[in-house]
Design a protein around this motif. Structure first.
Motif, short mmCIF file in Angstrom:
data_model
loop_
_atom_site.label_atom_id
_atom_site.label_comp_id
_atom_site.label_asym_id
_atom_site.label_seq_id
_atom_site.Cartn_x
_atom_site.Cartn_y
_atom_site.Cartn_z
N ASN A 21 3.75 1.66 -0.58
CA ASN A 21 3.29 2.91 -0.57
C ASN A 21 2.05 3.30 0.67
OD1 ASN A 21 5.11 3.81 -2.54
ND2 ASN A 21 3.60 3.27 -3.87
N SER A 38 -1.03 8.68 -9.67
CA SER A 38 0.41 8.40 -9.76
C SER A 38 0.66 9.24 -11.11
CB SER A 38 0.69 7.14 -10.02
OG SER A 38 2.06 6.95 -10.09
N HIS A 74 -3.19 4.45 -2.87
CA HIS A 74 -1.67 4.56 -2.96
C HIS A 74 -1.26 3.37 -3.59
CE1 HIS A 74 -0.99 7.49 0.68
NE2 HIS A 74 -1.72 8.08 -0.36
#
Length: 322
Positions: A263, A282, A258
């Motif tokens: 996050n 991402s 993450h």
């Protein structure tokens, strides 16, 4: 004629059956209760409300139940929502399940074959044995292939987890050709494993929601536990201990993918492969998310979407999605 969620317009009166999920009683500023929930069918999800709830027992139905809702749509902060007057549980035998399962035009069998092909391209002995343990686990492959990668945003449909993971693996193969410093086998395995915990974090069937285990532990932790179990199987298969450094690096990639503490990453990426995995994840997630915002936008004929509070901007759709 059935009114699907992606057909709903602003200020439209609706009486229709949807699947309900994420039902929550909440107090307003005056302490009065209101009911918030999500409604879904095969075309998408919309948030709904019933104001001034006086009898909470009247809404004694579960996540995944079919509900007839009577009310009207309205727009709030750019998003369409449903203000209900009544919710009534509907017998599952009276509906067509095909109208409620979110489908994507993807070929699961073809993707499974490509997944196994990429896993067979791994040359490191420890990682190859580990990949084989996952590949021959039919129950795992079935769950992995049917699971979504998300509930609302990216790859939020059956098969989404397989599609997302495979797309990342394809990206990794190309990046490894451009950047020889990357450990291709390690990064390829990390792309495959990074979200496997979602097979336990998310429930998927009539509707999709976070399991109690998923909410309490999260998919990075669950994935690391699943990895531990498969490493034990790989050791039995090979008749020798699994490389401890590779095990450590794989676990680090799972718990750091993450990218940031904000996050909910347990650790920051601290290897080149972990950093690369985070950005590949991402990129693929954001492309899928932005595409969904553009496809779901109700402004047909406009070059731009409505303002989207979740990402603090409008999106340019261009002529293709007008």
């Amino acid at each position: 004629m059935r009114r699907f969620i992606n057909q709903l317009k602003e200020n439209e009166k609706v009486s229709e059956v949807y699947v309900i999920s994420e039902k929550q009683l909440r107090p307003n500023k005056k302490g009065n209760l209101y009911l918030q929930f999500n409604l879904s069918d095969r075309t998408g999800t919309i948030t709904g409300f019933i104001w001034d709830v006086s009898d909470a027992a009247a809404f004694n139905f579960e996540n995944g139940d079919y509900i007839r809702i009577d009310g009207a749509t309205q727009r709030f902060q750019g998003n369409l929502q449903f203000i209900a007057k009544s919710l009534t549980k509907v017998d599952a035998d009276s509906v067509d399940p095909a109208e409620f399962v979110r489908l994507q035009l993807i070929d699961i069998a073809k993707m499974q074959n490509r997944l196994r092909e990429l896993l067979r391209s791994i040359t490191d002995p420890s990682l190859r044995n580990l990949a084989d343990c996952f590949s021959i686990d039919d129950e795992f492959i079935d769950q992995f292939s049917r699971a979504p990668a998300g509930i609302k945003l990216h790859h939020a449909y059956p098969g989404g987890l397989l599609e997302h993971s495979l797309q990342m693996m394809e990206t990794v193969v190309r990046l490894a050709e451009l950047y020889p410093v990357l450990n291709r086998d390690l990064l390829l395995m990390g792309a495959f494993l990074h979200d496997i915990g979602k097979t336990q974090e998310l429930a998927f069937g009539n509707e999709m929601y976070y399991t109690d285990t998923g909410q309490l532990l999260g998919h990075p932790f669950l994935g690391a536990e699943m990895l531990n179990a498969k490493i034990a199987e790989a050791e039995k298969l090979a008749g020798e201990p699994f490389d401890p450094e590779i095990a450590m690096l794989l676990k680090h990639m799972l718990i750091s993918h993450h990218g940031t503490y904000e996050n909910q990453s347990t650790k920051l990426p601290m290897s080149i492969e972990a950093m690369t995995l985070h950005f590949v994840d991402s990129i693929d997630s954001k492309i899928s998310e932005f595409r969904k915002y553009m496809l779901d936008d109700p402004n047909a004929g406009s070059l731009w979407t409505n303002y989207i509070p979740a990402i603090d901007r409008k999106l340019y759709k261009g002529k293709e999605l007008r």
